[in-house]
Write a protein that holds these residues in place. Structure first.
Motif, PDB file in Angstrom:
ATOM      1  N   ARG A  81       0.834  -1.211   0.000  1.00 26.68           N
ATOM      2  CA  ARG A  81       0.000   0.000   0.000  1.00 26.68           C
ATOM      3  C   ARG A  81       0.865   1.256   0.000  1.00 26.68           C
ATOM      4  NH1 ARG A  81      -3.694  -2.408   4.731  1.00 26.68           N
ATOM      5  NH2 ARG A  81      -2.084  -1.391   5.971  1.00 26.68           N
ATOM      6  N   SER A  82       1.860   1.272   0.857  1.00 21.71           N
ATOM      7  CA  SER A  82       2.699   2.465   1.005  1.00 21.71           C
ATOM      8  C   SER A  82       3.494   2.750  -0.254  1.00 21.71           C
ATOM      9  CB  SER A  82       3.638   2.298   2.204  1.00 21.71           C
ATOM     10  OG  SER A  82       2.907   2.154   3.406  1.00 21.71           O
TER      11      SER A  82
ATOM     12  N   LYS B 210      19.326  -0.822   2.498  1.00 23.55           N
ATOM     13  CA  LYS B 210      20.048  -0.005   3.484  1.00 23.55           C
ATOM     14  C   LYS B 210      19.111   0.855   4.313  1.00 23.55           C
ATOM     15  CE  LYS B 210      21.183   3.726   0.211  1.00 23.55           C
ATOM     16  NZ  LYS B 210      22.305   4.486  -0.381  1.00 23.55           N
ATOM     17  N   TYR B 211      17.837   0.911   3.908  1.00 26.24           N
ATOM     18  CA  TYR B 211      16.832   1.628   4.692  1.00 26.24           C
ATOM     19  C   TYR B 211      15.899   0.625   5.363  1.00 26.24           C
ATOM     20  CZ  TYR B 211      18.478   5.430   1.736  1.00 26.24           C
ATOM     21  OH  TYR B 211      19.269   6.342   1.087  1.00 26.24           O
ATOM     22  N   THR B 212      15.307   1.002   6.463  1.00 23.89           N
ATOM     23  CA  THR B 212      14.388   0.126   7.188  1.00 23.89           C
ATOM     24  C   THR B 212      13.086   0.876   7.459  1.00 23.89           C
ATOM     25  OG1 THR B 212      15.195   0.826   9.378  1.00 23.89           O
ATOM     26  CG2 THR B 212      16.329  -1.043   8.329  1.00 23.89           C
ATOM     27  N   LEU B 213      12.053   0.108   7.815  1.00 25.08           N
ATOM     28  CA  LEU B 213      10.790   0.690   8.262  1.00 25.08           C
ATOM     29  C   LEU B 213      10.648   0.411   9.755  1.00 25.08           C
ATOM     30  CD1 LEU B 213       8.338  -0.307   5.373  1.00 25.08           C
ATOM     31  CD2 LEU B 213       9.716   1.764   5.617  1.00 25.08           C
ATOM     32  N   GLY B 214      10.420   1.449  10.516  1.00 27.71           N
ATOM     33  CA  GLY B 214      10.338   1.296  11.960  1.00 27.71           C
ATOM     34  C   GLY B 214       8.993   0.779  12.430  1.00 27.71           C
TER      35      GLY B 214
ATOM     36  N   PRO C 286       2.308  13.351   6.750  1.00 30.59           N
ATOM     37  CA  PRO C 286       3.308  13.615   5.701  1.00 30.59           C
ATOM     38  C   PRO C 286       4.702  13.935   6.216  1.00 30.59           C
ATOM     39  CG  PRO C 286       1.249  14.744   5.218  1.00 30.59           C
ATOM     40  CD  PRO C 286       1.124  14.211   6.613  1.00 30.59           C
ATOM     41  N   SER C 287       4.805  14.604   7.350  1.00 28.55           N
ATOM     42  CA  SER C 287       6.122  14.988   7.863  1.00 28.55           C
ATOM     43  C   SER C 287       6.643  14.029   8.923  1.00 28.55           C
ATOM     44  CB  SER C 287       6.068  16.407   8.449  1.00 28.55           C
ATOM     45  OG  SER C 287       5.117  16.465   9.508  1.00 28.55           O
ATOM     46  N   GLY C 288       5.965  12.900   9.104  1.00 32.74           N
ATOM     47  CA  GLY C 288       6.363  11.938  10.131  1.00 32.74           C
ATOM     48  C   GLY C 288       7.493  11.025   9.703  1.00 32.74           C
ATOM     49  N   LYS C 289       8.026  10.297  10.667  1.00 33.13           N
ATOM     50  CA  LYS C 289       9.140   9.381  10.416  1.00 33.13           C
ATOM     51  C   LYS C 289       8.751   8.244   9.468  1.00 33.13           C
ATOM     52  CE  LYS C 289      12.668  10.884  12.881  1.00 33.13           C
ATOM     53  NZ  LYS C 289      13.974  11.187  12.261  1.00 33.13           N
ATOM     54  N   ALA C 290       7.538   7.710   9.642  1.00 37.34           N
ATOM     55  CA  ALA C 290       7.114   6.601   8.780  1.00 37.34           C
ATOM     56  C   ALA C 290       7.064   7.041   7.324  1.00 37.34           C
ATOM     57  CB  ALA C 290       5.750   6.082   9.221  1.00 37.34           C
ATOM     58  N   SER C 291       6.544   8.235   7.082  1.00 36.00           N
ATOM     59  CA  SER C 291       6.492   8.774   5.727  1.00 36.00           C
ATOM     60  C   SER C 291       7.890   8.939   5.152  1.00 36.00           C
ATOM     61  CB  SER C 291       5.765  10.124   5.734  1.00 36.00           C
ATOM     62  OG  SER C 291       5.758  10.697   4.444  1.00 36.00           O
ATOM     63  N   GLU C 292       8.794   9.448   5.957  1.00 32.10           N
ATOM     64  CA  GLU C 292      10.184   9.638   5.524  1.00 32.10           C
ATOM     65  C   GLU C 292      10.831   8.309   5.159  1.00 32.10           C
ATOM     66  OE1 GLU C 292      14.420  11.026   7.533  1.00 32.10           O
ATOM     67  OE2 GLU C 292      12.542  11.736   8.405  1.00 32.10           O
TER      68      GLU C 292
ATOM     69  N   ILE D   9       9.311   5.496   4.182  1.00 31.41           N
ATOM     70  CA  ILE D   9       8.718   4.963   2.955  1.00 31.41           C
ATOM     71  C   ILE D   9       9.307   5.643   1.729  1.00 31.41           C
ATOM     72  CG2 ILE D   9       6.601   4.983   1.575  1.00 31.41           C
ATOM     73  CD1 ILE D   9       6.708   2.650   3.450  1.00 31.41           C
ATOM     74  N   GLU D  10       9.483   6.947   1.804  1.00 27.40           N
ATOM     75  CA  GLU D  10      10.036   7.671   0.661  1.00 27.40           C
ATOM     76  C   GLU D  10      11.465   7.219   0.356  1.00 27.40           C
ATOM     77  OE1 GLU D  10       8.470   9.462  -1.493  1.00 27.40           O
ATOM     78  OE2 GLU D  10       6.646   9.084  -0.348  1.00 27.40           O
ATOM     79  N   LYS D  11      12.232   6.918   1.388  1.00 26.92           N
ATOM     80  CA  LYS D  11      13.594   6.421   1.183  1.00 26.92           C
ATOM     81  C   LYS D  11      13.576   5.047   0.516  1.00 26.92           C
ATOM     82  CE  LYS D  11      15.900   8.934   4.922  1.00 26.92           C
ATOM     83  NZ  LYS D  11      16.592   8.824   6.237  1.00 26.92           N
ATOM     84  N   VAL D  12      12.668   4.184   0.968  1.00 24.86           N
ATOM     85  CA  VAL D  12      12.557   2.851   0.367  1.00 24.86           C
ATOM     86  C   VAL D  12      12.085   2.967  -1.081  1.00 24.86           C
ATOM     87  CG1 VAL D  12      11.328   0.640   0.460  1.00 24.86           C
ATOM     88  CG2 VAL D  12      12.178   1.686   2.571  1.00 24.86           C
ATOM     89  N   HIS D  13      11.151   3.853  -1.324  1.00 26.69           N
ATOM     90  CA  HIS D  13      10.669   4.081  -2.690  1.00 26.69           C
ATOM     91  C   HIS D  13      11.813   4.508  -3.607  1.00 26.69           C
ATOM     92  CE1 HIS D  13       8.843   7.033  -5.676  1.00 26.69           C
ATOM     93  NE2 HIS D  13       8.445   5.858  -6.100  1.00 26.69           N
ATOM     94  N   LYS D  14      12.633   5.425  -3.154  1.00 32.11           N
ATOM     95  CA  LYS D  14      13.772   5.871  -3.945  1.00 32.11           C
ATOM     96  C   LYS D  14      14.761   4.729  -4.168  1.00 32.11           C
ATOM     97  CE  LYS D  14      17.451   9.363  -4.188  1.00 32.11           C
ATOM     98  NZ  LYS D  14      18.497   8.387  -4.500  1.00 32.11           N
ATOM     99  N   TYR D  15      14.974   3.918  -3.142  1.00 32.51           N
ATOM    100  CA  TYR D  15      15.878   2.768  -3.241  1.00 32.51           C
ATOM    101  C   TYR D  15      15.383   1.804  -4.323  1.00 32.51           C
ATOM    102  CZ  TYR D  15      18.648  -1.251  -1.566  1.00 32.51           C
ATOM    103  OH  TYR D  15      19.500  -2.322  -1.471  1.00 32.51           O
TER     104      TYR D  15
END
Length: 230
Positions: A20-21, A164-168, A188-194, A196-202
């Protein structure tokens, strides 16, 4: 169309949450996305019913119809994420064969890590595809995630590349689902959102690299043979 399969033989690893994310992340980046829900629990489909937005589309299907479902999806979307059930080798094999990229969500705990050899046995019969493990539900103790990553990448029977990124282990994943949302929409400005965006870029970087390498091989040798990405 980019096809991503989320596979894990153990339940509760976060496949649906990740599907979903990531689907929403692709939508927000301008790429139409859909989720193929193959889990009998239909968690992704139920989430879609709670959701006001019409996208990403969630399509429920079964194994005999997977190929036709993917062909139909390719007419309207650019990215498909296949959400597979645990303990179903036939579905996992079919999803892996159809995929361009395979993600294995895994908790940073021994019960999950010990199931990776079973997942590897399934993937070994589907051909070489870019594949990585994503540590999910990681506790604040970073030492545990580092130990888990080292154990996975160095596993004697089932070594896998690890994102190299994880989801907390964050409340936003569950709280957003109640409303048919994802963390990016809910907080949108939370840690979980951040995260997910890193994993998406990865994911995008891996796909770009793989396609570039594969394109180069095709030009120079006329071969389209795939190569695993670490």
């Amino acid at each position: 169309m980019l096809t991503i399969a989320l596979i894990a033989q153990k339940g509760g690893t976060g496949k649906t949450t990740l599907a979903r994310s990531l689907a929403v992340a692709f939508e927000r980046s301008g790429k139409a996305a859909a989720i193929i829900d193959m889990d009998p629990q239909a968690s992704a489909s139920l989430w879609a019913k709670r959701r006001e937005e019409k996208t990403p589309e969630v399509i429920s299907t079964v194994l005999p119809l997977l190929s036709d479902t993917l062909k139909a999806a390719a007419e309207s979307v650019e990215v498909v994420l296949i959400d597979t059930p645990p303990k179903n080798a036939d579905v996992a094999i079919a999803a892996a064969r159809a995929a361009d990229l395979i993600i294995i969500p895994c908790r940073a705990q021994i019960d999950d890590i010990e199931t990776l050899p079973a997942t590897k046995q399934i993937l070994d019969v589907t051909g070489s595809k870019p594949t990585f493990v994503l540590l999910n539900g990681v506790p604040p103790n970073q030492a545990r995630s580092k130990e888990a990553a080292a154990s996975i990448s160095g596993h004697p029977d089932a070594p896998f590349a690890v994102c190299k990124y994880t989801l907390g282990n964050r409340a936003a994943f569950g709280d957003s689902s109640v409303l048919g949302l994802t963390p990016q929409e809910y907080e949108p400005s939370g840690k979980a959102s951040e995260e997910i965006e890193k994993v998406h870029k990865y994911v995008c970087d891996i796909v770009r690299k793989f396609r570039s390498e594969n394109s180069g091989k095709t030009k120079h040798s006329g071969s389209s043979r795939t190569k695993a990405t670490s």
